[in-house]
Write a protein that holds these residues in place. Structure first.
Motif, PDB file in Angstrom:
ATOM      1  N   CYS A  31      11.208  29.599   9.707  1.00  0.00           N
ATOM      2  CA  CYS A  31      11.790  28.904   8.547  1.00  0.00           C
ATOM      3  C   CYS A  31      12.486  29.885   7.608  1.00  0.00           C
ATOM      4  O   CYS A  31      13.598  29.617   7.132  1.00  0.00           O
ATOM      5  CB  CYS A  31      10.707  28.132   7.810  1.00  0.00           C
ATOM      6  SG  CYS A  31       9.991  26.806   8.807  1.00  0.00           S
ATOM      7  N   ARG A  32      11.858  31.026   7.362  1.00  0.00           N
ATOM      8  CA  ARG A  32      12.489  32.050   6.514  1.00  0.00           C
ATOM      9  C   ARG A  32      13.778  32.564   7.162  1.00  0.00           C
ATOM     10  O   ARG A  32      14.789  32.773   6.484  1.00  0.00           O
ATOM     11  CB  ARG A  32      11.524  33.202   6.246  1.00  0.00           C
ATOM     12  CG  ARG A  32      10.454  32.863   5.208  1.00  0.00           C
ATOM     13  CD  ARG A  32       9.684  34.085   4.756  1.00  0.00           C
ATOM     14  NE  ARG A  32       8.905  34.709   5.821  1.00  0.00           N
ATOM     15  CZ  ARG A  32       7.652  34.387   6.132  1.00  0.00           C
ATOM     16  NH1 ARG A  32       7.032  33.424   5.469  1.00  0.00           N
ATOM     17  NH2 ARG A  32       7.013  35.012   7.102  1.00  0.00           N
ATOM     18  N   ALA A  33      13.761  32.773   8.470  1.00  0.00           N
ATOM     19  CA  ALA A  33      14.962  33.241   9.172  1.00  0.00           C
ATOM     20  C   ALA A  33      16.084  32.207   9.089  1.00  0.00           C
ATOM     21  O   ALA A  33      17.260  32.570   8.935  1.00  0.00           O
ATOM     22  CB  ALA A  33      14.634  33.564  10.632  1.00  0.00           C
ATOM     23  N   MET A  34      15.742  30.937   9.168  1.00  0.00           N
ATOM     24  CA  MET A  34      16.758  29.882   9.042  1.00  0.00           C
ATOM     25  C   MET A  34      17.396  29.927   7.654  1.00  0.00           C
ATOM     26  O   MET A  34      18.615  29.845   7.511  1.00  0.00           O
ATOM     27  CB  MET A  34      16.133  28.501   9.289  1.00  0.00           C
ATOM     28  CG  MET A  34      15.623  28.269  10.697  1.00  0.00           C
ATOM     29  SD  MET A  34      16.917  27.941  11.893  1.00  0.00           S
ATOM     30  CE  MET A  34      17.324  26.252  11.503  1.00  0.00           C
ATOM     31  N   ARG A 171      23.542  35.369  17.627  1.00  0.00           N
ATOM     32  CA  ARG A 171      22.082  35.284  17.496  1.00  0.00           C
ATOM     33  C   ARG A 171      21.710  36.063  16.239  1.00  0.00           C
ATOM     34  O   ARG A 171      21.909  37.265  16.154  1.00  0.00           O
ATOM     35  CB  ARG A 171      21.384  35.884  18.707  1.00  0.00           C
ATOM     36  CG  ARG A 171      19.864  35.687  18.640  1.00  0.00           C
ATOM     37  CD  ARG A 171      19.096  36.453  19.705  1.00  0.00           C
ATOM     38  NE  ARG A 171      19.662  36.322  21.017  1.00  0.00           N
ATOM     39  CZ  ARG A 171      19.170  35.570  21.995  1.00  0.00           C
ATOM     40  NH1 ARG A 171      18.077  34.883  21.797  1.00  0.00           N
ATOM     41  NH2 ARG A 171      19.752  35.528  23.161  1.00  0.00           N
ATOM     42  N   PHE A 172      21.175  35.368  15.263  1.00  0.00           N
ATOM     43  CA  PHE A 172      20.825  35.970  13.987  1.00  0.00           C
ATOM     44  C   PHE A 172      19.461  36.646  14.035  1.00  0.00           C
ATOM     45  O   PHE A 172      19.271  37.724  13.487  1.00  0.00           O
ATOM     46  CB  PHE A 172      20.851  34.892  12.884  1.00  0.00           C
ATOM     47  CG  PHE A 172      20.459  35.394  11.531  1.00  0.00           C
ATOM     48  CD1 PHE A 172      21.386  36.031  10.733  1.00  0.00           C
ATOM     49  CD2 PHE A 172      19.157  35.232  11.059  1.00  0.00           C
ATOM     50  CE1 PHE A 172      21.033  36.509   9.473  1.00  0.00           C
ATOM     51  CE2 PHE A 172      18.789  35.702   9.811  1.00  0.00           C
ATOM     52  CZ  PHE A 172      19.733  36.341   9.020  1.00  0.00           C
ATOM     53  N   SER A 183      14.800  31.527  18.717  1.00  0.00           N
ATOM     54  CA  SER A 183      15.949  32.291  18.226  1.00  0.00           C
ATOM     55  C   SER A 183      16.697  31.444  17.214  1.00  0.00           C
ATOM     56  O   SER A 183      16.816  30.229  17.373  1.00  0.00           O
ATOM     57  CB  SER A 183      16.904  32.638  19.369  1.00  0.00           C
ATOM     58  OG  SER A 183      16.318  33.546  20.249  1.00  0.00           O
ATOM     59  N   VAL A 184      17.219  32.115  16.189  1.00  0.00           N
ATOM     60  CA  VAL A 184      18.073  31.471  15.191  1.00  0.00           C
ATOM     61  C   VAL A 184      19.504  31.907  15.482  1.00  0.00           C
ATOM     62  O   VAL A 184      19.771  33.097  15.633  1.00  0.00           O
ATOM     63  CB  VAL A 184      17.660  31.882  13.759  1.00  0.00           C
ATOM     64  CG1 VAL A 184      18.635  31.315  12.737  1.00  0.00           C
ATOM     65  CG2 VAL A 184      16.233  31.440  13.466  1.00  0.00           C
ATOM     66  N   TRP A 185      20.390  30.936  15.572  1.00  0.00           N
ATOM     67  CA  TRP A 185      21.803  31.199  15.856  1.00  0.00           C
ATOM     68  C   TRP A 185      22.653  30.697  14.698  1.00  0.00           C
ATOM     69  O   TRP A 185      22.342  29.679  14.076  1.00  0.00           O
ATOM     70  CB  TRP A 185      22.233  30.479  17.128  1.00  0.00           C
ATOM     71  CG  TRP A 185      21.703  31.089  18.369  1.00  0.00           C
ATOM     72  CD1 TRP A 185      20.428  30.990  18.867  1.00  0.00           C
ATOM     73  CD2 TRP A 185      22.425  31.892  19.308  1.00  0.00           C
ATOM     74  NE1 TRP A 185      20.328  31.709  20.046  1.00  0.00           N
ATOM     75  CE2 TRP A 185      21.542  32.261  20.337  1.00  0.00           C
ATOM     76  CE3 TRP A 185      23.735  32.327  19.372  1.00  0.00           C
ATOM     77  CZ2 TRP A 185      21.917  33.038  21.424  1.00  0.00           C
ATOM     78  CZ3 TRP A 185      24.135  33.098  20.448  1.00  0.00           C
ATOM     79  CH2 TRP A 185      23.218  33.459  21.459  1.00  0.00           C
TER      80      TRP A 185
END
Length: 191
Positions: A31-34, A171-172, A183-185
């Motif tokens: 969630c933080r990465a998003m 890819r973040f 993975s967050v993109w």
């Protein structure tokens, strides 16, 4: 996340596993990465697709997104009711993400800075995926970001759609400590 929220999530997953697409809500690191990928902050207008019980919502708000700059689109009525109670000053719309453009216009949003998606896009038919992604990019500011997570190893938007829409995937982050790892993109328009 409270026990009641976990219970609600599992109940909704049992009712509709293909729509919920995960047996557990997104973990805090994901969630933080998003939120970071969306460049969440006080001046950002953010649309969240498929917020479920709201763990990404909470991260967006924690990163400074003002509740009046957050619009959530949730198809599931139980999730939408829960979100409206949890975040009474944000806008929660019970609706279909394929109608994002109409929803934003109805709520007086000419554009947004980021669309953050918790939808299982990659599992959707290409025609539905295309309607959602096209609708998102029709409402994003020129420098706007589309943020999506996936449990798979590849970009969570169909490669043909990426090519046709001239998108730049990146890819973040990879979140190993999420269950399952994710993975967050981010996706931007090519100039």
């Amino acid at each position: 996340m409270s026990l009641a929220e976990r219970k609600l999530f599992v109940e909704r997953w049992i009712r509709s596993p293909l729509k919920v697409a995960s047996v557990t809500p997104s973990g805090p690191e994901l969630c933080r990465a998003m939120a970071k990928a969306a460049l969440a902050g006080p001046a950002r207008r953010v649309v969240e697709l498929g917020p479920g019980t709201g763990p990404v919502t909470s991260a967006l708000l924690s990163h400074g997104v003002s509740p009046d700059n957050l619009l959530m689109i949730e198809l599931d009525p139980a999730f939408a009711d829960h979100l409206a109670l949890q975040h009474p000053t944000a806008t929660v719309v019970r609706g279909d993400a394929t109608r994002m453009q109409r929803i934003l216009q109805t709520h007086g949003w000419p554009e947004c800075n980021a669309v953050v998606s918790g939808l299982p896009l990659i599992a959707m038919p290409l025609s539905v995926q295309a309607r959602i992604v096209r609708s998102a990019f029709s409402m994003l500011a020129p420098d706007g970001l589309f943020v999506q997570f996936t449990y798979g190893p590849f970009a969570p938007v169909n490669p043909e759609l990426i090519r046709r829409m001239r998108l730049k995937p990146r890819r973040f982050a990879w979140i190993a400590r999420n269950l399952p790892p994710a993975s967050v993109w981010t996706f931007r328009r090519l100039p």
